[in-house]
Design an enzyme around this catalytic site. Structure first.
Site, mmCIF file in Angstrom:
data_model
loop_
_atom_site.group_PDB
_atom_site.id
_atom_site.type_symbol
_atom_site.label_atom_id
_atom_site.label_comp_id
_atom_site.label_asym_id
_atom_site.label_seq_id
_atom_site.Cartn_x
_atom_site.Cartn_y
_atom_site.Cartn_z
ATOM 1 N N LYS A 1 -92.085 4.650 62.826
ATOM 2 C CA LYS A 1 -91.861 3.495 61.958
ATOM 3 C C LYS A 1 -90.509 3.652 61.285
ATOM 4 C CE LYS A 1 -94.157 -0.225 60.587
ATOM 5 N NZ LYS A 1 -95.223 -0.947 61.324
HETATM 6 P P1 NAD Z 1 -93.877 -11.107 57.053
HETATM 7 O O1 NAD Z 1 -92.665 -10.659 56.353
HETATM 8 O O2 NAD Z 1 -93.750 -12.078 58.180
HETATM 9 O O3 NAD Z 1 -94.931 -11.734 56.022
HETATM 10 C C1 NAD Z 1 -95.357 -11.124 54.852
HETATM 11 C C2 NAD Z 1 -95.847 -12.236 53.931
HETATM 12 O O4 NAD Z 1 -96.459 -11.662 52.781
HETATM 13 C C3 NAD Z 1 -94.695 -13.137 53.432
HETATM 14 O O5 NAD Z 1 -95.082 -14.481 53.552
HETATM 15 C C4 NAD Z 1 -94.518 -12.706 51.983
HETATM 16 O O6 NAD Z 1 -94.029 -13.746 51.153
HETATM 17 C C5 NAD Z 1 -95.938 -12.302 51.614
HETATM 18 N N1 NAD Z 1 -96.003 -11.358 50.497
HETATM 19 C C6 NAD Z 1 -95.190 -10.305 50.236
HETATM 20 N N2 NAD Z 1 -95.580 -9.676 49.122
HETATM 21 C C7 NAD Z 1 -96.671 -10.335 48.676
HETATM 22 C C8 NAD Z 1 -97.542 -10.170 47.561
HETATM 23 N N3 NAD Z 1 -97.342 -9.191 46.687
HETATM 24 N N4 NAD Z 1 -98.575 -11.036 47.418
HETATM 25 C C9 NAD Z 1 -98.774 -12.031 48.303
HETATM 26 N N5 NAD Z 1 -97.983 -12.248 49.360
HETATM 27 C C10 NAD Z 1 -96.948 -11.410 49.549
HETATM 28 O O7 NAD Z 1 -94.618 -9.759 57.529
HETATM 29 P P2 NAD Z 1 -95.694 -9.585 58.687
HETATM 30 O O8 NAD Z 1 -94.980 -9.202 59.917
HETATM 31 O O9 NAD Z 1 -96.625 -10.746 58.690
HETATM 32 O O10 NAD Z 1 -96.447 -8.263 58.170
HETATM 33 C C11 NAD Z 1 -97.473 -8.311 57.196
HETATM 34 C C12 NAD Z 1 -98.281 -7.033 57.269
HETATM 35 O O11 NAD Z 1 -98.815 -6.884 58.587
HETATM 36 C C13 NAD Z 1 -97.514 -5.748 56.989
HETATM 37 O O12 NAD Z 1 -98.369 -4.822 56.360
HETATM 38 C C14 NAD Z 1 -97.169 -5.248 58.380
HETATM 39 O O13 NAD Z 1 -96.952 -3.848 58.419
HETATM 40 C C15 NAD Z 1 -98.439 -5.630 59.122
HETATM 41 N N6 NAD Z 1 -98.268 -5.726 60.569
HETATM 42 C C16 NAD Z 1 -97.370 -6.579 61.128
HETATM 43 C C17 NAD Z 1 -97.270 -6.655 62.513
HETATM 44 C C18 NAD Z 1 -96.355 -7.636 63.202
HETATM 45 O O14 NAD Z 1 -96.453 -7.765 64.424
HETATM 46 N N7 NAD Z 1 -95.509 -8.368 62.505
HETATM 47 C C19 NAD Z 1 -98.063 -5.821 63.323
HETATM 48 C C20 NAD Z 1 -98.983 -4.959 62.726
HETATM 49 C C21 NAD Z 1 -99.075 -4.929 61.344
#
Ligand code: NAD
Length: 476
Positions: A106
């Site tokens: 990561k």
């Molecule tokens: P992203 O940046 O697209 O979205 C994150 C969202 O959460 C945003 O809309 C942001 O405004 C919101 N946010 C941030 N802080 C917040 C808070 N305190 N309260 C409420 N909302 C809040 O990110 P993502 O890619 O959707 O990732 C989200 C989670 O999923 C992370 O933990 C990431 O590690 C995990 N994840 C993502 C993927 C992927 O393929 N993108 C894969 C596995 C896991």
């Protein structure tokens, strides 16, 4: 009352150690699997806005029992050594659980991507790629990043392009990152993959009567009340599929600036558009309520709670006020180790992150395979498959006419049956199969081993067992 909180890394380690304590691992192997192999910290300067800006970046490699190692690149102010190490460890366990042949890694930059212009972000990303490439921390055979919070297709395309320029003679260069745009070596269905995987995980949970009974849930997803935290890539797709395809009601969405509610269900497409236009959920016309307290929305009564934003949002301070039957961890690490224990004692079932959000890495694996084979999935067999099914249908219709049976196949059946699978359909099929298989391997242990009280421990046991087998096969 204040509660002692453990760091994200400690939280992951505590959950790991609990599961490992129930297993019979050879002396020293538990420690070898748990520790992070290496973490690289880099500080580089980028000339912007008439001055030099120093940016801090990380890439952590948790385990190289399988290579390449795999894991996202996060752009957020929270990015730190502790965070990338926790996330890299989770990647190792996740890949083992869903049988994706990668080790865990990561990385990220400690920046707020919203504070930079597109041009500045591109310069920063290309420079970071150069630093990673110098140390083989990006390479199709050794380390393959992907999108995570704050990054997406755009950043992955910049990284792939920067890598290609540095390695013009590497025919597999495009396999150096996944999550690229389809027009730049990506794969259909990668953007939706993590959210789609969350949907498939819930479908599989609902197919298991024993699991449903433990959670106190009945029936199907139609009408189930769901709360989602974070309407980014993962949260948006999960919410959209669960409401549009499955008829569930998204009764609240919590975002950075607050939370919106509607007991009849929020329209997720419209809400996403509203966030895009205004930068937050406040003022959304399709909501019946709004609260500035975004964390408070997690405590509302619902059937399924889906934290899909950041880690540590459910901790010892709010775990006893969570009011749901099932928590599906779409984000990584949304529940701390202390909260995990409180929730388990309260009988709330948790579908753990390493399983629930594994859709992303699963489809990333498909993309990487596509890059190495240099051919789109289904290209060779699609029309041949169509010709064969067409032959069968034509023969059935001929027989029916010959014998005067009067059988007719509906147009809908023919349209669906005669069509060879597209890349998107193959990707979804592979993802669904992966999510079902992984749940079954966890559930088997959860149902049969009295010492394993929850799905998270079961997931760790499956993952640790597989990683231990790899290490032992290597002679360690
Ligand atoms: P992203 O940046 O697209 O979205 C994150 C969202 O959460 C945003 O809309 C942001 O405004 C919101 N946010 C941030 N802080 C917040 C808070 N305190 N309260 C409420 N909302 C809040 O990110 P993502 O890619 O959707 O990732 C989200 C989670 O999923 C992370 O933990 C990431 O590690 C995990 N994840 C993502 C993927 C992927 O393929 N993108 C894969 C596995 C896991």
């Amino acid at each position: 009352m204040s509660h002692p909180q453990t760091s994200f890394r400690d939280s992951v380690d505590r959950m790991f150690t609990h599961a490992a304590s129930l297993m019979d691992l050879p002396q020293g192997l538990e420690e070898k699997i748990r520790v992070c192999n290496s973490t690289y910290t880099v500080r580089f300067g980028v000339r912007m806005r008439g001055g030099i800006h120093t940016i801090t970046g990380y890439r952590s490699v948790h385990s190289e029992h399988m290579e390449p190692v795999k894991g996202g690149i996060r752009y957020a102010m929270s990015v730190s050594q502790d965070e990338v190490e926790a996330l890299a460890a989770l990647m190792t366990y996740k890949c083992a659980l869903v049988e994706v042949p990668f080790g865990g890694s990561k990385g990220g930059l400690a920046i707020d991507p919203r504070a930079y212009t597109e041009e500045e972000l591109e310069r920063i990303t290309r420079r970071f790629t150069y630093e990673l490439s110098r140390r083989s921390l990006i390479s199709p055979s050794q380390n393959v990043p992907a999108p995570d919070m704050g990054t997406g297709e755009r950043e992955m395309a910049w990284m792939a392009d920067a890598y290609k320029r540095l390695h013009p003679d590497d025919i597999d260069a495009r396999g150096c990152v996944t999550g690229k745009p389809v027009s730049f070596g990506g794969i259909q269905g990668r953007v939706e993959a993590t959210g789609r995987g969350v949907q498939y995980a819930i479908h599989e949970f609902f197919r298991h009567p024993e699991a449903m009974k433990t959670a106190g849930l009945e029936g199907g997803l139609e009408g189930k009340r769901i709360i989602v935290q974070g309407l980014g890539n993962v949260g948006f797709h999960a919410a959209q599929f669960l409401s549009d395809n499955d008829g569930a009601k998204i009764i609240a969405v919590s975002e950075r600036d607050g939370a919106v509610m509607n007991p009849d269900g929020l329209h997720i497409g419209d809400l996403r558009e509203h966030i895009r236009e205004t930068g937050g959920v406040a003022g959304f016309a399709g909501a019946t309520g709004y609260s500035q307290n975004s964390l408070g929305a997690l405590e509302m009564d619902c059937d399924i709670l889906i934290p899909a934003a950041i880690e540590g949002v459910i901790d010892a301070s709010n775990a006893d006020r969570i009011n749901t039957r099932l928590i599906v961890e779409a984000a990584n690490g949304p529940i701390t180790a202390e909260a995990d224990e409180i929730l388990r004692k309260r009988g709330i079932v948790i579908v753990p992150d390493m399983y629930a959000n594994a859709g992303g890495v699963t489809v990333s694996y498909f993309e990487w395979v596509k890059n190495l084979t240099h051919i789109r999935f289904g290209r060779m067999e699609r029309r041949e498959q169509e010709a064969r099914t067409n032959l069968l249908v034509t023969e059935l219709e001929r027989l029916s006419a010959d014998k005067g049976l009067g059988w007719t196949l509906t147009k809908d059946f023919k349209d669906r049956y005669l069509k060879g699978a597209s890349e998107l359909e193959l990707v979804r099929s592979g993802l669904d199969d992966t999510m079902r298989g992984a749940f079954q391997s966890m559930a088997e242990i959860w149902y049969s081993d009295d010492k394993v009280e929850d799905l998270r421990t079961a997931a760790y046991v499956v993952a640790i067992r597989r990683i231990a087998q790899s290490y032992q096969a290597m002679g360690l």
